[in-house]
Design an enzyme around this catalytic site. Structure first.
Site, short mmCIF file in Angstrom:
data_model
loop_
_atom_site.label_atom_id
_atom_site.label_comp_id
_atom_site.label_asym_id
_atom_site.label_seq_id
_atom_site.Cartn_x
_atom_site.Cartn_y
_atom_site.Cartn_z
CG ASP A 36 -2.01 1.04 1.13
OD1 ASP A 36 -1.70 2.22 0.92
OD2 ASP A 36 -3.19 0.67 1.29
CB ILE A 37 1.22 3.98 -2.47
CG1 ILE A 37 2.44 4.69 -3.01
CG2 ILE A 37 0.03 4.90 -2.41
CD1 ILE A 37 2.28 5.11 -4.47
CD GLN A 99 -14.64 -0.05 -2.11
OE1 GLN A 99 -15.81 -0.25 -1.76
NE2 GLN A 99 -14.06 -0.75 -3.06
CG HIS A 105 -8.62 -3.01 -1.99
ND1 HIS A 105 -9.50 -2.27 -2.75
CD2 HIS A 105 -8.39 -2.27 -0.89
CE1 HIS A 105 -9.76 -1.13 -2.15
NE2 HIS A 105 -9.11 -1.11 -1.00
CG HIS A 107 -6.76 -2.57 3.45
ND1 HIS A 107 -6.05 -1.44 3.13
CD2 HIS A 107 -8.00 -2.38 2.94
CE1 HIS A 107 -6.84 -0.59 2.46
NE2 HIS A 107 -8.03 -1.15 2.34
#
Ligand code: 5GP
Length: 144
Positions: A36-37, A99, A105, A107
């Site tokens: 995750d960025i 979201q 997705h 996490h």
């Protein structure tokens, strides 16, 4: 309430297509896992299906199964690499739930719930993400 329509130009669709880069942790024919960025803790990974689904209600069983098989691999690697006992599993359905990217997705966040950083807020150091992805890839490969 109706579910949001899947949009082909969402960020994760572009990552699957190879049109945007990611720090890849694992990939197979049905799933992709990457850092995750804007992590909420060190080692925050996202697992996505290669299926056009906005949220859980649209996820086909074979992709749901594939996502969780990949998540189990990633989680074992996170435990080993980051030496954390607590791995949070989070998945948000709909904007009201928070979201922000409308491609399903999961996490996986190595963290204590009470120490969790803010959601999708602060961009990580790219060199650190690259190193974490490398360590996770190596741990997954060693376990196979
Ligand atoms: P959501 O809010 O949809 O549950 O989570 C979306 C996640 O995607 C957030 O945690 C956010 O930090 C992450 N994210 C947003 N844009 C990018 C991107 O371009 N690359 C990566 N690797 N993660 C992203």
């Amino acid at each position: 309430m109706t579910v949001k329509t899947y949009e082909d130009d969402n960020i994760f669709a572009k990552i699957i297509a190879g049109d945007l880069p990611c720090h890849k942790v694992y990939e197979d024919d049905k799933t992709l896992a990457f850092m995750d960025i804007m992590p909420q803790a060190k080692g925050h990974v996202l697992i996505i299906p290669k299926q056009k689904a906005v949220e859980l209600s649209q996820l086909e069983p074979e992709y749901a199964s594939a996502v969780f098989m990949t998540a189990k691999k990633v989680m074992a690697a996170q435990r080993q690499v980051f030496e954390r006992d607590g791995i949070m599993q989070m998945q948000l359905n709909g904007a009201e739930a928070g979201q922000t990217v409308f491609h399903y997705h999961v996490h996986l966040i190595p963290s204590n719930f009470h120490e969790l950083g803010k959601h999708a807020t602060t961009q990580a150091d790219m060199a650190e993400l690259a190193e974490q992805a490398k360590q996770l890839r190596e741990a997954i490969e060693a376990a196979q």
